[in-house]
Design a protein around this motif. Structure first.
Motif, PDB file in Angstrom:
ATOM      1  N   GLU A  36       0.886  -1.162  -0.155  1.00  0.00           N
ATOM      2  CA  GLU A  36       0.059   0.125   0.021  1.00  0.00           C
ATOM      3  C   GLU A  36       0.852   1.308  -0.133  1.00  0.00           C
ATOM      4  N   ILE A  37       1.931   1.243   0.767  1.00  0.00           N
ATOM      5  CA  ILE A  37       3.050   2.473   0.765  1.00  0.00           C
ATOM      6  C   ILE A  37       3.536   2.657  -0.410  1.00  0.00           C
ATOM      7  N   ALA A  38       4.015   1.584  -1.316  1.00  0.00           N
ATOM      8  CA  ALA A  38       4.717   1.759  -2.626  1.00  0.00           C
ATOM      9  C   ALA A  38       3.334   2.328  -3.607  1.00  0.00           C
ATOM     10  N   SER A  39       2.112   1.808  -3.524  1.00  0.00           N
ATOM     11  CA  SER A  39       1.254   2.320  -4.278  1.00  0.00           C
ATOM     12  C   SER A  39       0.882   3.777  -3.996  1.00  0.00           C
ATOM     13  N   LEU A  40       0.799   4.172  -2.824  1.00  0.00           N
ATOM     14  CA  LEU A  40       0.572   5.607  -2.267  1.00  0.00           C
ATOM     15  C   LEU A  40       1.631   6.545  -2.884  1.00  0.00           C
ATOM     16  N   GLN A  41       2.819   5.911  -2.662  1.00  0.00           N
ATOM     17  CA  GLN A  41       3.995   6.629  -3.158  1.00  0.00           C
ATOM     18  C   GLN A  41       3.931   6.983  -4.546  1.00  0.00           C
ATOM     19  N   GLU A  42       3.570   5.926  -5.653  1.00  0.00           N
ATOM     20  CA  GLU A  42       3.393   5.998  -6.907  1.00  0.00           C
ATOM     21  C   GLU A  42       2.236   7.272  -7.139  1.00  0.00           C
ATOM     22  N   ARG A  43       1.277   7.168  -6.394  1.00  0.00           N
ATOM     23  CA  ARG A  43       0.110   7.974  -6.758  1.00  0.00           C
ATOM     24  C   ARG A  43       0.540   9.481  -6.162  1.00  0.00           C
ATOM     25  N   LEU A  44       1.215   9.607  -5.187  1.00  0.00           N
ATOM     26  CA  LEU A  44       1.730  10.711  -4.684  1.00  0.00           C
ATOM     27  C   LEU A  44       2.792  11.406  -5.859  1.00  0.00           C
ATOM     28  N   ALA A  45       3.615  10.508  -6.304  1.00  0.00           N
ATOM     29  CA  ALA A  45       4.506  11.155  -7.602  1.00  0.00           C
ATOM     30  C   ALA A  45       3.678  11.528  -8.626  1.00  0.00           C
ATOM     31  N   ALA A  46       2.664  10.691  -8.986  1.00  0.00           N
ATOM     32  CA  ALA A  46       1.674  11.124 -10.254  1.00  0.00           C
ATOM     33  C   ALA A  46       1.105  12.249  -9.971  1.00  0.00           C
ATOM     34  N   VAL A  47       0.635  12.523  -8.664  1.00  0.00           N
ATOM     35  CA  VAL A  47      -0.146  13.666  -8.196  1.00  0.00           C
ATOM     36  C   VAL A  47       0.928  14.997  -8.293  1.00  0.00           C
ATOM     37  N   GLN A  48       1.944  14.830  -7.706  1.00  0.00           N
ATOM     38  CA  GLN A  48       2.837  15.810  -7.841  1.00  0.00           C
ATOM     39  C   GLN A  48       3.357  16.237  -9.255  1.00  0.00           C
ATOM     40  N   HIS A  49       3.651  15.388 -10.170  1.00  0.00           N
ATOM     41  CA  HIS A  49       3.658  15.469 -11.386  1.00  0.00           C
ATOM     42  C   HIS A  49       2.526  16.275 -12.090  1.00  0.00           C
ATOM     43  N   ASP A  50       1.523  16.110 -11.846  1.00  0.00           N
ATOM     44  CA  ASP A  50       0.374  16.532 -12.394  1.00  0.00           C
ATOM     45  C   ASP A  50       0.270  18.209 -11.899  1.00  0.00           C
ATOM     46  N   HIS A  51       0.842  18.285 -10.546  1.00  0.00           N
ATOM     47  CA  HIS A  51       0.722  19.767 -10.072  1.00  0.00           C
ATOM     48  C   HIS A  51       1.695  20.623 -10.689  1.00  0.00           C
ATOM     49  N   THR A  52       2.664  19.983 -11.042  1.00  0.00           N
ATOM     50  CA  THR A  52       4.099  20.801 -11.740  1.00  0.00           C
ATOM     51  C   THR A  52       3.512  20.922 -12.958  1.00  0.00           C
ATOM     52  N   VAL A  53       2.888  20.278 -13.819  1.00  0.00           N
ATOM     53  CA  VAL A  53       2.307  20.149 -15.024  1.00  0.00           C
ATOM     54  C   VAL A  53       1.382  21.424 -15.074  1.00  0.00           C
ATOM     55  N   LEU A  54       0.205  21.393 -14.178  1.00  0.00           N
ATOM     56  CA  LEU A  54      -0.766  22.404 -14.170  1.00  0.00           C
ATOM     57  C   LEU A  54      -0.330  23.960 -13.671  1.00  0.00           C
ATOM     58  N   VAL A  55       0.803  23.956 -12.688  1.00  0.00           N
ATOM     59  CA  VAL A  55       1.243  25.160 -12.361  1.00  0.00           C
ATOM     60  C   VAL A  55       2.171  25.727 -13.639  1.00  0.00           C
ATOM     61  N   SER A  56       2.703  24.883 -14.430  1.00  0.00           N
ATOM     62  CA  SER A  56       3.574  25.510 -15.699  1.00  0.00           C
ATOM     63  C   SER A  56       2.515  25.940 -16.648  1.00  0.00           C
ATOM     64  N   ILE A  57       1.419  25.360 -16.793  1.00  0.00           N
ATOM     65  CA  ILE A  57       0.405  25.824 -17.749  1.00  0.00           C
ATOM     66  C   ILE A  57      -0.086  27.216 -17.144  1.00  0.00           C
ATOM     67  N   GLN A  58      -0.514  27.173 -15.826  1.00  0.00           N
ATOM     68  CA  GLN A  58      -0.959  28.410 -15.258  1.00  0.00           C
ATOM     69  C   GLN A  58      -0.033  29.701 -15.424  1.00  0.00           C
ATOM     70  N   GLN A  59       1.174  29.364 -15.623  1.00  0.00           N
ATOM     71  CA  GLN A  59       2.198  30.497 -15.725  1.00  0.00           C
ATOM     72  C   GLN A  59       2.046  30.754 -16.988  1.00  0.00           C
ATOM     73  N   ALA A  60       1.914  29.865 -18.058  1.00  0.00           N
ATOM     74  CA  ALA A  60       1.940  29.937 -19.381  1.00  0.00           C
ATOM     75  C   ALA A  60       0.871  30.951 -19.688  1.00  0.00           C
ATOM     76  N   LEU A  61      -0.433  30.875 -19.072  1.00  0.00           N
ATOM     77  CA  LEU A  61      -1.530  31.520 -19.533  1.00  0.00           C
ATOM     78  C   LEU A  61      -1.548  32.874 -18.756  1.00  0.00           C
TER      79      LEU A  61
END
Length: 208
Positions: A36-61
């Motif tokens: 479960e911890i490994a799965s949660l870490q993978e989900r956390l990494a995916a969510v953090q990646h999505d956050h980085t992408v959304l922030v870059s899109i927000q700054q571009a706009l």
């Protein structure tokens, strides 16, 4: 003696079986939690990646991060969020005031027509100004007198006597001015060829 050892052996075997079962369950629980911890870490990494992408899109706009901060704070505490929204609204009003004030500040730039006219007048060369002044003269004038007359006619410019004298000598060398000498003083006039047409026109005007 054999009767007392038999129950003790059975009790020990029961404890051993229970401890063995508990160990097996413990190991399985550790494996489950690790998975479960490994799965949660993978989900956390995916969510953090999505956050980085959304922030870059927000700054571009060109969108500021203030709305995201107010949303995060509104989730933790409901009271501070309206204050920040009102602050943002006040900031918006201030921006509109500054934007409306900018045309008023640009308005005073209109009186710049006079400096533009002065710049156009300054574009006339000193040679041309002296030639025109010589054509208007009826009597010979010295370099100092011509310099003073030009200074009165064009107060926005500065005329040095030495510069005017050098310019007059240049005109004399090009036959665009005439020089006469009276004692130690030198006087300048327009050439006769240039002054003759004016005298004819003046004579014609007097006849009319």
């Amino acid at each position: 003696m054999p009767e007392t050892t038999t129950p003790a052996t059975e009790l020990t075997s029961q404890y051993v079986a229970q401890v063995t079962g508990d160990l097996e369950r413990n190991v399985k629980e550790q494996e489950r939690l690790t998975t479960e911890i490994a799965s949660l870490q993978e989900r956390l990494a995916a969510v953090q990646h999505d956050h980085t992408v959304l922030v870059s899109i927000q700054q571009a706009l060109g969108v500021t991060r203030a709305p995201a901060q107010t949303a995060a704070e509104s989730e933790s505490a409901a009271v501070p969020s309206p204050r920040q929204k009102t602050g943002a609204a006040r900031g918006g009003k201030r921006k509109t005031r500054t934007s409306t004030a900018s045309p008023q500040q640009a308005a005073p730039k209109k009186p710049g027509a006079k400096p533009a006219n002065a710049a156009k007048a300054a574009q006339v060369t000193l040679v041309e100004l002296i030639r025109r002044h010589l054509l208007e003269l009826r009597e010979p004038r010295s370099a100092a007198e011509i310099s003073a007359a030009l200074g009165q006619a064009h107060p926005e410019r500065q005329f040095a006597d030495k510069v005017v004298r050098v310019t007059l000598e240049g005109l004399v060398a090009k036959s665009q001015a005439e020089r006469t000498k009276q004692g130690r003083s030198v006087f300048y006039t327009a050439p006769k060829s240039a002054a003759a047409p004016e005298s004819k026109t003046q004579h014609a005007e007097t006849e009319h």
